[in-house]
Design a protein around this motif. Structure first.
Motif, short mmCIF file in Angstrom:
data_model
loop_
_atom_site.label_atom_id
_atom_site.label_comp_id
_atom_site.label_asym_id
_atom_site.label_seq_id
_atom_site.Cartn_x
_atom_site.Cartn_y
_atom_site.Cartn_z
N ALA A 147 37.57 -19.63 -4.50
CA ALA A 147 37.36 -18.56 -5.49
C ALA A 147 38.67 -17.81 -5.72
O ALA A 147 39.42 -17.55 -4.79
CB ALA A 147 36.28 -17.61 -5.02
N SER A 148 38.91 -17.48 -6.92
CA SER A 148 40.16 -16.82 -7.30
C SER A 148 40.19 -15.37 -6.83
O SER A 148 39.20 -14.65 -6.92
CB SER A 148 40.29 -16.86 -8.82
N VAL A 149 41.34 -14.96 -6.36
CA VAL A 149 41.55 -13.56 -5.98
C VAL A 149 41.32 -12.68 -7.20
O VAL A 149 40.80 -11.56 -7.08
CB VAL A 149 42.96 -13.36 -5.40
N ASP A 150 41.66 -13.19 -8.37
CA ASP A 150 41.48 -12.42 -9.60
C ASP A 150 40.02 -12.06 -9.82
O ASP A 150 39.71 -10.96 -10.31
CB ASP A 150 42.01 -13.19 -10.81
N VAL A 151 39.11 -12.97 -9.49
CA VAL A 151 37.68 -12.70 -9.67
C VAL A 151 37.26 -11.54 -8.76
O VAL A 151 36.58 -10.61 -9.19
CB VAL A 151 36.84 -13.96 -9.37
N PHE A 152 37.68 -11.59 -7.50
CA PHE A 152 37.36 -10.52 -6.57
C PHE A 152 38.00 -9.20 -7.01
O PHE A 152 37.38 -8.14 -6.95
CB PHE A 152 37.80 -10.87 -5.15
N GLN A 153 39.25 -9.28 -7.46
CA GLN A 153 39.96 -8.08 -7.91
C GLN A 153 39.26 -7.47 -9.12
O GLN A 153 39.10 -6.25 -9.19
CB GLN A 153 41.42 -8.41 -8.25
N SER A 154 38.81 -8.30 -10.06
CA SER A 154 38.10 -7.79 -11.23
C SER A 154 36.79 -7.11 -10.84
O SER A 154 36.45 -6.05 -11.38
CB SER A 154 37.80 -8.93 -12.21
#
Length: 161
Positions: A61-68
């Motif tokens: 899973a992308s860090v960007d997804v968690f960050q968003s």
């Protein structure tokens, strides 16, 4: 005595049961109210992937997804606390709001120290024994670790343990 009253909130009806008693104290002592809400940090989110995603997929899973997701939750917390702040301030009170990142107990205690809270006013389910053991309790963590006095407001509803 209570120049600053800290009120931890999480958006639940239970947590909001502490608002009126905190407001009463603030009126009696001319106190400032500090509202605080904690959101999970990015590291916490990534260390606990959703159970519905299989481990290999979660690892990818992308860090960007968690960050968003984190940013969206923080924005929601800011909006919620602003609404509560405005409601309290309309009655003439001095109210500030903070959103912190990390475990709720850590965030609450940190803001209490930073803001010089004279008391922490928060609600609790009032669970004991097995219920507290199974469900845990932010209130219990605050009671055990706080150097600031804590006023617990017991829920009007009886807990279901």
């Amino acid at each position: 005595m209570f120049e600053t009253i800290l009120v931890p909130l999480d958006g639940s009806d239970l947590a909001e049961e502490a608002i009126d008693p905190a407001g009463e104290l603030a009126r009696c002592f001319g106190s400032r109210i500090v509202l605080v809400q904690a959101v999970d940090s990015l590291a916490m989110r990534m260390s606990q992937p959703p159970a519905i995603i299989e481990a290999p997929a979660a690892a990818a899973a992308s860090v960007d997804v968690f960050q968003s997701a984190l940013e969206a939750e923080k924005e929601g917390a800011h909006r919620y606390l602003a609404e509560v702040r405005d409601r309290l301030a309309a009655g003439g009170g001095r109210v500030e709001a903070f959103v912190g990142e990390g475990p709720a107990t850590d965030v609450i205690l940190s803001v209490a120290r930073e803001q010089g809270a004279g008391v922490i006013v928060m609600s609790t389910h009032g669970r004991g024994g097995l219920g507290r053991l199974v469900f845990g309790s932010v209130a219990d963590g605050i009671l055990r670790r706080s150097e600031t006095p804590v006023l617990l407001i017991r829920s009007r509803e009886r807990p279901k343990t």
